[in-house]
Design an enzyme around this catalytic site. Structure first.
Site, short mmCIF file in Angstrom:
data_model
loop_
_atom_site.label_atom_id
_atom_site.label_comp_id
_atom_site.label_asym_id
_atom_site.label_seq_id
_atom_site.Cartn_x
_atom_site.Cartn_y
_atom_site.Cartn_z
N GLU A 136 0.81 -1.17 0.04
CA GLU A 136 0.06 -0.07 -0.04
C GLU A 136 0.82 1.41 -0.19
O GLU A 136 0.34 2.26 -0.59
CB GLU A 136 -0.86 -0.29 1.31
CG GLU A 136 -2.04 -1.15 1.20
CD GLU A 136 -1.38 -2.42 1.65
OE1 GLU A 136 -0.07 -2.56 1.98
OE2 GLU A 136 -2.41 -3.52 1.35
N ASP A 145 -14.72 -10.84 9.45
CA ASP A 145 -13.29 -10.85 9.31
C ASP A 145 -12.72 -10.11 10.55
O ASP A 145 -11.41 -10.44 10.76
CB ASP A 145 -12.95 -9.76 8.11
CG ASP A 145 -12.97 -10.73 7.05
OD1 ASP A 145 -12.98 -12.12 6.72
OD2 ASP A 145 -13.07 -10.12 5.75
#
Lengths: 626, 626
Positions: A370, A428
């Site tokens: 990222e 998640d």
């Protein structure tokens, strides 16, 4: 393959002279400012000389010309030598160099784009190569132009992982228009760099990461000329020039010694050193000038970019805002070839793949890196070459916070899109939930923060972002939520929507994304009990529409409730507090996530963390018991 | 060197059986939760089997025993196979596996330390190896114990630069008690990983980064046994096992296919697949158990750690808080061998070098790699082995924001110290100025944020941080400022100090660090004009002492002015707004930095950005004109 012609002796001497002139400028400037990094400049003097006066092609009078070769000084603390190079090239007045780091000079401690010859601010180490990769990718694949990109790095900063993200990226995409130079001067700020002068290890690492690599004596202008020439001929791989250098090269008693980082030359040494350097200069005149570039880059185009068709949804239709992001981006792509998209292997979750499917040639897969993705996007957006949108899970943008921070200093217009915000992603668990992203982006001074609450608002947010200066952040949500606006609804930055109101509202509830829908559901519950609430959708969290919020708060007894799928600090709640902080008679009750959350179903989690319709309704009931 | 003995056939079959049992558990659990990543589990089944039942030494009944080998599942989305391994080892009930990702189970979507067998939360990729390095460094150099550390990574996450920061660190420090395993299953979430099955490139990269490396067939238990055995014998370098695997291995129609990331096996396929796997299991009983560890790690010690001597400064003495940090840390080091320090090549600026000079064996130079530094510190602090303080310029902690965020989920007690906050650093310019760090750390749910305003307060902040659970952040300043507290002043978290007051104060001014001193100077200026102001030092920004602030605000006409060397969003001003947001009749005027700053002298910049004594005084004059 063309054969190499060694430059003539006069040119070589001119390059040596230029290097020493750059040293002298750097020393004088840092003495004048009584701060700065002359020794970090001196190790790079020959590299800069050969780059600026033998290698790069550019118009010295027009540093931002789209056809020019690009230069990124990743080791930004060597700023004085960059300024000196542009003085030698004729763009900066020599006398101005002595205003280094002063309050009224743009020759700051580290380079920023206040200077026309700087595309990206540097000074946080290890970021330059990502930006350079973005420029090189743009040159090769979007502009299809012959300009080349050069990035000068320090050896110390090669400890930053972001460098190796960029190294992997550049070879994967065969950026043979990119040259990185590692100025291996051995010494860091407080210790030798971990690899010291082991240039062979740098070589092995560069080769393992897919680069064509040369090791040179970084103080030998001839070796440098040959390496840069070879790099120009080499196809299919980027080139790294590993230059063995000495920190403080040419400065007697200082060269290759520790404890000289970031220190100007002391008064008792400076005259002797300047005399030494001066004595080596054969010709004090400017004998070299750069080659001009090919005129083959497209001209700048800053016309507005609009959605190719308006949002087409039915009110009540369920559509996740992350999905609408993909639709909108593809529409922008229809309207302009300048629009490009980047993602970090989450395109099927962020829905940037919707754009990719229509415009595969304008999509850059950055894989799981990222920091580099954001750096690439910033590089792509330089000189307005592209309008870049980079997306991943919003919480993973925290990985690139330093790049984003530097992006603001770089005056970047990059657009960042984060999906999967908040506990509403569900099972998640907390590692995937963005609960700090609003805090993060609100504290970026140039940033516009969009938090659209339905598909229509999302499409308009994307369109506005494409045409807004500064960094834009768009927060999208995972769950499907109802469309609440008609396709022709107008949206503006800093203008909120009152989405529900009556003449007897007890309180103004402000939600965004999933919590706006929870607020609307709470309004339904409460209405049946005879309690009305007003509901506001802020649309942008920064700037926040203080006027609308204040007016409605006053109309509802000064009572505001904010509800956000974000931690309590730095998000919507505090933005609202900021807007009303100077007013007496307004109180703000804030519902937000206050601890590390857990896995569970989205609705279970909204409830547990107190931001569901039920919890909003309970809060209203408690506050207005009768 | 000992010679390798191949395990007997029964053991090898047991390992193969265990691998398939782990597959079956992973599939059943993700079917039960209807979400999760079974294919990412299946590629690692043999690796996990050989690790847990042939390689690692641990007490299965006591996962957090200090003597156990450590295991970090860096590819946290493979959580179900971790849970399955602990079920096979006997610690987790098999029936509990089916509660994966449920609201009332600690078997969350990604592993967190709610589970005794998890030291660090994972799920943000590329972070596990740094933590593992911290554990291995601690084992080798601090605990001097024989426990070993294993870290399982995915190939996709090897695109993260933080992995390569950790790779460089581990070889530099010769962590031969560390084994990394790369599960090269070729396929990412939305695309193949960039290197696909080119295991030779992984090998070259690992070797170039200084690792002993083996390439194996990751589904061959015998090859794995041998590689792990060889790693145990190998001295002087960490070992990486590059395991070529297949995503969804053993699942017919799914193995090595795209578009199966994060998807449970569909109902129409699951029975066939489970039958296939079951058919390969020769012995359904648990035939394997792990070897027990050597009992050679020091017992846990959680006694409080106090400064070895109280702060010794004279009031009015000038001393930068960053410098006091070093003094305090050395004093803590005197008191306890558990205290360790880390820095990223800024130790002569942050003053962690003061500690290093006294305790070189407890200082870890992490070089310019802040993500890894924070990960290392988190690893060092696991199981309360050490009390770790990691420092760099505060703004460069933004580089590690994702690691810090995950640190909170990891329940880490790490202490982070950021120097050079705000525009008051002066000439170096915006790239070096922390102006978003308070926003960043306030939005970390477990974080205590200290912002000491003099040397005495700094020493006490460091002492408190050493004994405080959760993440602690201490913000220190570059300029020398006056000592305002006597050495015996008591400090508590969440307790502010009223440092100046009179009976006729017009307003309560809240500053911290340099701005507290500016506020005190403003008070002097205004006093001569007959205007008194009250001045508060909050000491901690989170938690903030709301009671003291409210009481004093009420005593000063409900008027508060905040002044901070930080952007306006998310810092001191918004913390104060949060504290008073539920009160009518309090108004807050905020002085803060509102745009990207520039280079200049500290005092010039404090003035330009409106946070100097002069500007505070002007604000007071304007508000209280008569």
């Amino acid at each position: 393959m063309a054969s190499y012609h060694k430059p003539d002796e006069k040119t070589l001497q001119g390059l040596k002279d230029a290097a020493n002139k750059l040293r002298i400028h750097s020393i004088k400037a840092t003495c004048a400012s009584n701060s700065g990094h002359p020794t970090s400049c001196c190790s790079a003097a020959e590299i800069m000389s050969v780059l600026f006066f033998q290698t790069m092609r550019y118009k010295a009078t027009d540093p931002r010309n789209p056809c020019n070769d690009r230069f990124v000084l990743s080791k930004g603390h060597a700023a004085p030598i960059l300024y000196a190079a542009w003085a030698e090239a004729g763009f900066v007045k020599e006398s101005e160099l002595l205003n280094l780091r002063k309050f009224d000079s743009d020759l700051e401690g580290h380079p920023t784009p206040k200077l026309a010859f700087v595309d990206v601010a540097t000074g946080s180490l290890g970021q330059g190569l990502s930006a350079a990769c973005g420029m090189a990718y743009t040159g090769k694949y979007f502009d299809k132009s012959s300009y080349r990109v050069y990035c000068l790095m320090g050896d110390g900063e090669c400890s930053e992982g972001s460098v190796w993200e960029a190294m992997a990226f550049a070879s994967f995409y065969k950026l043979d228009n990119l040259v990185a130079i590692m100025d291996v001067n051995r010494l860091g700020q407080s210790d030798p760099a971990p690899l010291q002068h082991n240039v062979d290890v740098y070589l092995k690492r560069c080769e393992a990461f897919g680069w064509n690599t040369y090791v040179v004596d970084g103080h030998n202008v001839e070796e440098l000329c040959k390496a840069f020439w070879s790099a120009k001929q080499f196809k299919g791989q980027p080139t790294c020039i590993v230059a063995k250098t000495f920190k403080g090269k040419g400065l007697k008693g200082i060269e290759d010694e520790m404890n000289w980082h970031g220190k100007p030359i002391p008064k008792d040494k400076v005259d002797g050193i300047l005399n030494d350097l001066q004595a080596q200069i054969k010709d004090p005149h400017k004998t070299l000038s750069p080659e001009l570039p090919n005129e083959d880059a497209p001209p700048p185009d800053s016309s507005p970019i609009l959605l190719s068709s308006p949002p087409e949804y039915k009110k009540g239709q369920k559509m996740a805002t992350r999905r609408a992001y993909g639709v909108a981006l593809a529409k922008l792509g229809n309207s302009s070839t300048k629009v490009v998209a980047l993602d970090g292997d989450t395109k099927n979750s962020t829905f940037s793949e919707t754009f990719m499917k229509s415009f595969p040639d304008r999509y850059i897969e950055c894989f799981i890196a990222e920091q580099n993705m954001v750096g690439i996007a910033i590089g792509c957006a330089c000189r307005d070459r592209t309008v870049a949108f980079a997306s991943t899970f919003a919480t993973f943008l925290s990985r690139a916070y330093d790049q984003i921070r530097m992006g603001a200093i770089s005056q970047s217009n990059v657009n960042l899109v984060g999906s999967h915000c908040g506990v509403s992603i569900g099972e998640d668990g907390p590692s995937q939930m963005a609960l700090e992203d609003l805090a993060m982006f609100r504290a970026i001074p140039t940033c516009t923060v969009f938090y659209p609450s339905d598909a229509v608002a999302t499409e308009r947010a994307v369109e506005l972002a494409a045409n807004t200066k500064g960094i834009c952040f768009i927060r999208t949500s995972r769950p499907d939520t109802a469309v609440i606006y008609s396709g022709d609804e107008k949206f503006e930055i800093g203008v909120a929507k009152v989405v529900r109101q009556s003449k007897s509202d007890l309180v103004t509830v402000i939600g965004a994304g999933v919590t706006l829908h929870e607020a609307l559901a709470a309004a339904d519950m409460l209405e049946s009990e005879g309690k009305n609430i007003r509901v506001i959708d802020p649309f942008t969290i920064k700037p926040l529409d203080a006027a609308t919020i204040l007016a409605n708060a006053r109309a509802t007894g000064g009572q505001i409730i904010t509800v956000e799928d974000h931690y309590k600090e730095g998000g919507l709640g505090e933005a609202v507090l900021s807007a009303v902080g100077q007013e007496r008679d307004i109180v703000v009750t804030r519902l937000a996530v206050t601890s590390v959350p857990r896995s569970g179903k989205p609705q279970e989690l909204l409830d547990l963390y107190g931001i569901s319709a039920k919890q909003i309704a309970n809060t209203v009931r408690q506050k207005f018991a009768n």
